[in-house]
Design a protein around this motif. Structure first.
Motif, PDB file in Angstrom:
ATOM      1  N   VAL A   1      -1.224  15.526   0.675  1.00  0.00           N
ATOM      2  CA  VAL A   1      -2.286  14.163   1.043  1.00  0.00           C
ATOM      3  C   VAL A   1      -3.158  13.932   1.592  1.00  0.00           C
ATOM      4  O   VAL A   1      -3.268  14.726   2.952  1.00  0.00           O
ATOM      5  CB  VAL A   1      -1.290  12.987   1.933  1.00  0.00           C
ATOM      6  N   LYS A   2      -4.136  13.417   1.101  1.00  0.00           N
ATOM      7  CA  LYS A   2      -5.339  13.710   1.610  1.00  0.00           C
ATOM      8  C   LYS A   2      -6.427  12.352   2.199  1.00  0.00           C
ATOM      9  O   LYS A   2      -5.766  10.916   1.182  1.00  0.00           O
ATOM     10  CB  LYS A   2      -6.751  13.972   0.282  1.00  0.00           C
ATOM     11  N   ILE A   3      -6.245  12.238   3.503  1.00  0.00           N
ATOM     12  CA  ILE A   3      -6.505  10.557   3.664  1.00  0.00           C
ATOM     13  C   ILE A   3      -8.422  11.325   4.532  1.00  0.00           C
ATOM     14  O   ILE A   3      -8.554  12.358   5.015  1.00  0.00           O
ATOM     15  CB  ILE A   3      -5.531   9.906   5.520  1.00  0.00           C
ATOM     16  N   GLY A   4      -9.166  10.105   3.924  1.00  0.00           N
ATOM     17  CA  GLY A   4     -10.330  10.405   4.132  1.00  0.00           C
ATOM     18  C   GLY A   4     -11.116   9.527   5.853  1.00  0.00           C
ATOM     19  O   GLY A   4      -9.962   9.528   6.488  1.00  0.00           O
ATOM     20  N   ALA A   5     -12.622   9.458   5.974  1.00  0.00           N
ATOM     21  CA  ALA A   5     -12.959   8.928   7.141  1.00  0.00           C
ATOM     22  C   ALA A   5     -12.688   7.725   7.139  1.00  0.00           C
ATOM     23  O   ALA A   5     -12.720   6.777   6.054  1.00  0.00           O
ATOM     24  CB  ALA A   5     -14.484   9.344   6.909  1.00  0.00           C
ATOM     25  N   ASN A   6     -12.077   6.967   8.919  1.00  0.00           N
ATOM     26  CA  ASN A   6     -12.579   5.932   9.051  1.00  0.00           C
ATOM     27  C   ASN A   6     -11.462   4.742   8.109  1.00  0.00           C
ATOM     28  O   ASN A   6     -11.523   3.951   8.033  1.00  0.00           O
ATOM     29  CB  ASN A   6     -13.843   5.347   8.863  1.00  0.00           C
ATOM     30  N   VAL A   7     -10.391   5.732   7.812  1.00  0.00           N
ATOM     31  CA  VAL A   7      -9.715   4.891   6.925  1.00  0.00           C
ATOM     32  C   VAL A   7      -7.750   4.149   8.398  1.00  0.00           C
ATOM     33  O   VAL A   7      -8.167   5.090   9.333  1.00  0.00           O
ATOM     34  CB  VAL A   7      -8.796   5.872   6.462  1.00  0.00           C
ATOM     35  N   TYR A   8      -7.639   2.977   7.948  1.00  0.00           N
ATOM     36  CA  TYR A   8      -6.238   2.632   8.628  1.00  0.00           C
ATOM     37  C   TYR A   8      -4.864   2.274   7.773  1.00  0.00           C
ATOM     38  O   TYR A   8      -5.418   2.162   7.150  1.00  0.00           O
ATOM     39  CB  TYR A   8      -7.100   1.481   8.967  1.00  0.00           C
ATOM     40  N   ILE A   9      -4.180   3.364   9.072  1.00  0.00           N
ATOM     41  CA  ILE A   9      -2.840   3.458   7.925  1.00  0.00           C
ATOM     42  C   ILE A   9      -1.906   2.757   8.595  1.00  0.00           C
ATOM     43  O   ILE A   9      -1.512   3.669   9.703  1.00  0.00           O
ATOM     44  CB  ILE A   9      -1.960   4.861   7.532  1.00  0.00           C
ATOM     45  N   GLY A  10      -1.629   1.412   8.462  1.00  0.00           N
ATOM     46  CA  GLY A  10      -0.657   0.697   9.850  1.00  0.00           C
ATOM     47  C   GLY A  10       0.880   1.341   9.958  1.00  0.00           C
ATOM     48  O   GLY A  10       1.441   1.883   9.205  1.00  0.00           O
TER      49      GLY A  10
END
Length: 345
Positions: A131-140
């Motif tokens: 998985v790739k999660i970008g900048a300033n992401v919010y995962i609840g």
């Protein structure tokens, strides 16, 4: 509704390119409706139906067009489109906090996943391999990001969102709670009296600036991907089947279901509780009213309806009976036409 955030009326007017009538230095702490707004609150007037509330409103200031500014008893911000101006200002009072960088110790992140240092990963989140999660992401909290999925910069996934493997989100995508992207499409082949499952091998692609409401399901493609293009807005409780393509900036209201392999054009609006059958083409700039069943392709922009509007119950019952008689009535009309034609020969 008041908040902890406050802006001067001058600042807000500058954001929406408005002209102030009144006190530019007053502080606005929140936004509210015309009938409920009070001290320190800003409202808007966009619908003439509520004109009686305009002069009576206790709002500290009101967004209003020049045609109605003279009716405002307190301050006003004069703009060309009050509703659009209101929409823009809500972003400055939003309850959502920006992502707070960090990964909760209760989250599970696969070692092969790449999570940007500015992302916020909340408790009980599961992030699978690749998985790739970008900048300033919010995962609840309690969300699951399936293997080889991509979450672009500034995306926000509220609690309990599920991305199956191979779901790609663009930038600034907002997904509300309990939505599921990438579940299997409804694909089966008949073998005598049984069904043989068709494994769904595609993925889901979502463009930039898409918003997906709560409890929305978007199925993965059978072979190619299901595609939601940039700027699309999906209300709550919508079903998008496998290999559907939805064009840029189309908006779909709650309770609508779109069957597999249908292509919906750009800038369409589809009202609530509509049903669209599979393998259709819907032209750009098509507008579909509530409870419409779309069962054939639409190749020309325009407004389309099939649902019946409300009417008194007894009248509705009579019309149902008449509807059931239409076929017989049509046969009688044809017979009469034939008789008249023969008499005129």
């Amino acid at each position: 509704m008041a908040s902890e955030v406050g802006f001067s009326l001058q600042t807000l007017a500058s954001i929406v390119e408005g002209r102030i009538q009144g006190d530019p230095a007053m502080i606005i702490n929140g936004l509210n409706t015309l009938n409920l707004a009070g001290r320190g609150e800003l409202s808007f007037f966009a619908n003439p139906r509520y004109i009686h509330q305009l002069s009576e409103s206790g709002a500290a200031a009101i967004l209003v067009s020049s045609d109605y500014a003279h009716l405002v008893k307190n301050s006003a911000v004069i703009v060309a489109d009050p509703y659009l101006a209101f929409a823009k200002l809500t972003h400055h009072y939003d309850w959502r906090r920006p992502a707070q960088p960090g990964i909760s110790p209760q989250a599970i992140v696969d070692p092969t996943a790449v999570v940007h240092e500015s992302a916020q990963i909340c408790a009980n989140v599961v992030i699978e391999a690749g998985v790739k999660i970008g900048a300033n992401v919010y995962i609840g909290p309690n969300s699951v990001i399936g293997s080889h999925s991509i979450v672009g910069d500034a995306c926000r996934l509220e609690a309990n969102v599920t991305l199956y493997p191979n779901v790609h989100l663009g930038e600034r995508v907002l997904i509300h709670s309990a939505s599921v992207l990438g579940a299997d499409g409804f694909g089966f082949a008949k073998e005598q009296r049984q069904w043989v499952k068709i494994c769904q091998l595609g993925g889901v692609r979502v463009g930039d600036d898409v918003e997906i409401g709560a409890s929305v399901t978007i199925d993965r493609g059978a072979l190619a991907d299901t595609v939601i293009e940039k700027g699309v807005k999906l209300d709550n409780q919508i079903q998008i089947a496998h290999n559907v393509q939805i064009g840029e900036h189309t908006a779909i209201a709650g309770g609508t279901a779109v069957a597999g392999s249908t292509r919906i054009g750009k800038y369409c609006t589809i009202a609530g509780m509509s049903g669209i059958t599979g393998h259709l083409e819907i032209a750009d700039n098509t507008h579909i009213t509530a409870m419409t069943l779309v069962s054939k392709s639409i190749d020309k922009a325009g407004a389309y309806s099939s649902g019946t509007g409300q009417e008194p119950h007894q009248q509705w019952k009579r019309n149902v009976v008449r509807f059931r008689q239409l076929d017989e009535l049509a046969k009688r009309v044809r017979k009469l036409e034939q008789t008249l034609a023969e008499d005129n020969e």
